[in-house]
Scaffold this motif. Structure first.
Motif, PDB file in Angstrom:
ATOM      1  N   UNK A   1       0.825  -1.217   0.000  1.00  0.00           N
ATOM      2  CA  UNK A   1       0.000   0.000   0.000  1.00  0.00           C
ATOM      3  C   UNK A   1       0.858   1.266   0.000  1.00  0.00           C
ATOM      4  N   UNK A   2       1.951   1.226  -0.764  1.00  0.00           N
ATOM      5  CA  UNK A   2       2.792   2.408  -0.896  1.00  0.00           C
ATOM      6  C   UNK A   2       3.852   2.558   0.188  1.00  0.00           C
ATOM      7  N   UNK A   3       3.843   1.649   1.152  1.00  0.00           N
ATOM      8  CA  UNK A   3       4.807   1.694   2.257  1.00  0.00           C
ATOM      9  C   UNK A   3       5.765   0.514   2.179  1.00  0.00           C
ATOM     10  N   UNK A   4       6.951   0.705   2.735  1.00  0.00           N
ATOM     11  CA  UNK A   4       7.843  -0.428   2.992  1.00  0.00           C
ATOM     12  C   UNK A   4       7.445  -0.979   4.350  1.00  0.00           C
ATOM     13  N   UNK A   5       6.950  -2.207   4.352  1.00  0.00           N
ATOM     14  CA  UNK A   5       6.413  -2.786   5.598  1.00  0.00           C
ATOM     15  C   UNK A   5       7.054  -4.143   5.883  1.00  0.00           C
TER      16      UNK A   5
ATOM     17  N   UNK B   1      -4.797   1.441   4.712  1.00  0.00           N
ATOM     18  CA  UNK B   1      -3.702   2.188   4.097  1.00  0.00           C
ATOM     19  C   UNK B   1      -3.939   2.408   2.606  1.00  0.00           C
ATOM     20  N   UNK B   2      -4.367   1.346   1.917  1.00  0.00           N
ATOM     21  CA  UNK B   2      -4.493   1.423   0.459  1.00  0.00           C
ATOM     22  C   UNK B   2      -5.617   2.366   0.042  1.00  0.00           C
ATOM     23  N   UNK B   3      -6.556   2.633   0.960  1.00  0.00           N
ATOM     24  CA  UNK B   3      -7.730   3.443   0.623  1.00  0.00           C
ATOM     25  C   UNK B   3      -7.694   4.826   1.246  1.00  0.00           C
TER      26      UNK B   3
ATOM     27  N   UNK C   1      -1.748   2.593   8.252  1.00  0.00           N
ATOM     28  CA  UNK C   1      -3.191   2.839   8.172  1.00  0.00           C
ATOM     29  C   UNK C   1      -3.475   4.318   8.435  1.00  0.00           C
ATOM     30  N   UNK C   2      -4.604   4.772   7.921  1.00  0.00           N
ATOM     31  CA  UNK C   2      -4.947   6.184   8.038  1.00  0.00           C
ATOM     32  C   UNK C   2      -5.627   6.479   9.367  1.00  0.00           C
ATOM     33  N   UNK C   3      -5.193   7.534  10.028  1.00  0.00           N
ATOM     34  CA  UNK C   3      -5.837   8.008  11.257  1.00  0.00           C
ATOM     35  C   UNK C   3      -6.439   9.375  10.937  1.00  0.00           C
ATOM     36  N   UNK C   4      -7.726   9.493  11.176  1.00  0.00           N
ATOM     37  CA  UNK C   4      -8.447  10.690  10.731  1.00  0.00           C
ATOM     38  C   UNK C   4      -9.352  11.185  11.855  1.00  0.00           C
TER      39      UNK C   4
END
Lengths: 119, 375
Positions: free
Chosen positions: B24-28, B120-122, B55-58
């Motif tokens: 998802x765009x990250x090195x994990x 994360x991907x969304x 992951x997104x925190x909003x």
């Protein structure tokens, strides 16, 4: 012991070629959870897919390293695939092949050459 | 790949021997030296620490108050947000106009505002969706200065309580804000493994210190994305983009339980979310297909995309595996996938085609292993 670029090892026992995968290959695969072996007695050609090996991560194939006949398979691996991670170059052989001319083994890598390949 | 994003714990992962992969765009970290199988079993038997900072925190705040923010969000999700009490969180989904799923998420009521955790991907798409569709009185703030850890497993409480004694008072889906040595910890008793445990949002600058403290404890090992996937699969939890997506409705995805009665037909706040016409109808009449658990009868793992058939001979494909593999705690292959409703009952035998062979598969209840949430 000889090695293929497909990360298999080959060793001769009683005029048969015993085939398994290298410790490097086992480590790359991760924990092996499923193995499907060929039928004993079948004739195979080089680079034919003869075994399926699946780890927790992915499925891959083992290719026949040579033309020949599969004369024996290690069915203990089917019951306990984790042997591949524990003893890749010992107990965890996959199959034994009868080939016409054992001298073709000379064309494969020796241990030093294989180690150079996998770094 | 030089354009991969890194979480605050990137160096920590590398120092701990992680194998890093793009996700998802990250090195994990996909795994650590322990390996996927042992990481999985360690989480089930003791406690596993996951970096889920990708992951997104909003935060959603409203100039008209918390209630206004809750009501506003209900226009985008079919769950009861207004009914979410302070210091509690619940699972939710963003739906589209066709009744498909745009993402799944966690929604927490902090008592002051709403705190969301999205995939994360969304996350870029989710944040754009929120900003485009929420009224002007709601402010959408992406929180980028905090790490997100998950500590999961039967010994997670004992381990975390050494640093934050307060966590012993929390129950499943509580979401508390706790001050620890001057830092704000946002802790929820939740996770995505089927185990009791916690998700912990902390300031990024203390994340390495906190992770080090936890990993130094005998109970705790670092766990990568590989085991995270097998853990959630055994728990019967769906993975967005695989088991649910924009083409599957919540009823088809077998997550209709996330839609409370108050948002269903006859409820006080029925409908009013994207795709309501289809979703409300399916809640009453059922959908044509359903996400089900699948137990291959043999040992061969059946991975995503494996086609499913009604019989060993039939030529018409009836469904496909959406995620599958080996379940270390089940000690065998497990999978999930979609089947026409006539086949979607526990105990029904169907066939999967694997390497040219038809292999029997039994439709099975999920989770594959009982979950151990602390309710």
């Amino acid at each position: 012991m000889k090695f293929t670029e497909e990360h298999e090892w080959l060793r001769v026992e009683d005029d048969l070629v015993v085939v398994g995968i290298t410790e490097h290959a086992a480590a790359q695969l991760g924990d092996v959870v499923f193995i499907e072996l060929p039928e004993e007695g079948i004739t195979v050609t080089k680079d034919e897919e003869v075994c399926v090996i699946e780890s927790v991560k992915a499925a891959s194939d083992i290719l026949a390293p040579l033309d020949g006949e599969i004369v024996e398979v290690n069915s203990a691996l089917v019951d306990d695939p984790s042997k591949v991670n524990e003893d890749a170059i010992g107990d965890a052989w996959f199959f034994k092949m009868k080939i016409d001319d054992l001298s073709v083994l000379d064309d494969f890598m020796d241990e030093a050459e294989y180690k150079a390949l996998v770094g | 790949m030089t354009d991969q994003k890194r979480t605050a714990l990137y160096d920590f992962h590398v120092e701990n021997g992680a194998k890093m992969v793009p996700f998802a765009g990250y090195a994990m970290p996909v795994q650590y030296p322990l390996g996927v199988m042992k990481e999985h079993l360690h989480t089930r038997n003791s406690a596993g620490l996951f970096d889920v900072s990708h992951m997104g925190q909003v935060a959603l705040t409203s100039s008209q108050g918390l209630e206004a923010a809750m009501l506003a969000l209900e226009a985008l999700v079919p769950v009861s947000v207004v009914g979410l009490k302070a210091d509690r969180q619940r699972y939710g989904i963003f739906t589209n106009d066709d009744g498909g799923i745009l993402d799944d998420l966690m929604i927490a009521n902090t008592g002051d505002h709403l705190f969301l955790v999205v995939n994360a991907a969304c996350k870029a798409q989710d944040i754009a969706h929120l900003r485009a569709n929420l009224p002007d009185h709601v402010t959408v703030t992406e929180i980028t200065d905090r790490a997100l850890l998950a500590l999961q497993g039967p010994k997670a409480e004992a381990a975390l309580a050494r640093i934050v004694p307060h966590v012993t008072s929390m129950r499943f889906m509580d979401s508390h804000r706790v001050s620890v040595d001057g830092a704000q910890w946002w802790i929820s008793r939740s996770g995505y493994t089927g185990e009791d445990g916690f998700e912990i949002s902390i300031p990024a600058e203390i994340s390495e210190n906190v992770a080090s403290q936890l990993v130094a404890m005998d109970e705790v090992e670092l766990i990568g994305l590989g085991a995270r996937d097998s853990l959630r699969l055994e728990a019967g939890l769906c993975l967005y983009g695989h088991d649910i997506d924009a083409s599957t409705s919540p009823v088809e995805g077998n997550i209709a339980w996330a839609i409370q009665g108050i948002r269903r037909k006859g409820g006080a706040r029925a409908g009013g979310f994207p795709g309501a016409a289809r979703i409300l109808a399916e809640l009453e009449k059922g959908a044509d297909k359903l996400r089900v658990g699948l137990l291959p009868q043999g040992r061969a793992p059946m991975r995503e995309g494996t086609p499913l058939f009604a019989t060993a001979e039939s030529t018409d494909q009836i469904g496909a595996v959406t995620s599958g593999g080996f379940g270390p705690s089940v000690a065998g292959p497990i999978a999930m996938g979609y089947l026409p409703i006539d086949f979607a009952a526990d105990g029904v035998e169907i066939f999967a085609e694997l390497r040219g062979k038809r292999l029997p598969v039994t439709v099975a209840p999920m989770p594959f292993r009982p979950s151990t949430y602390k309710r």
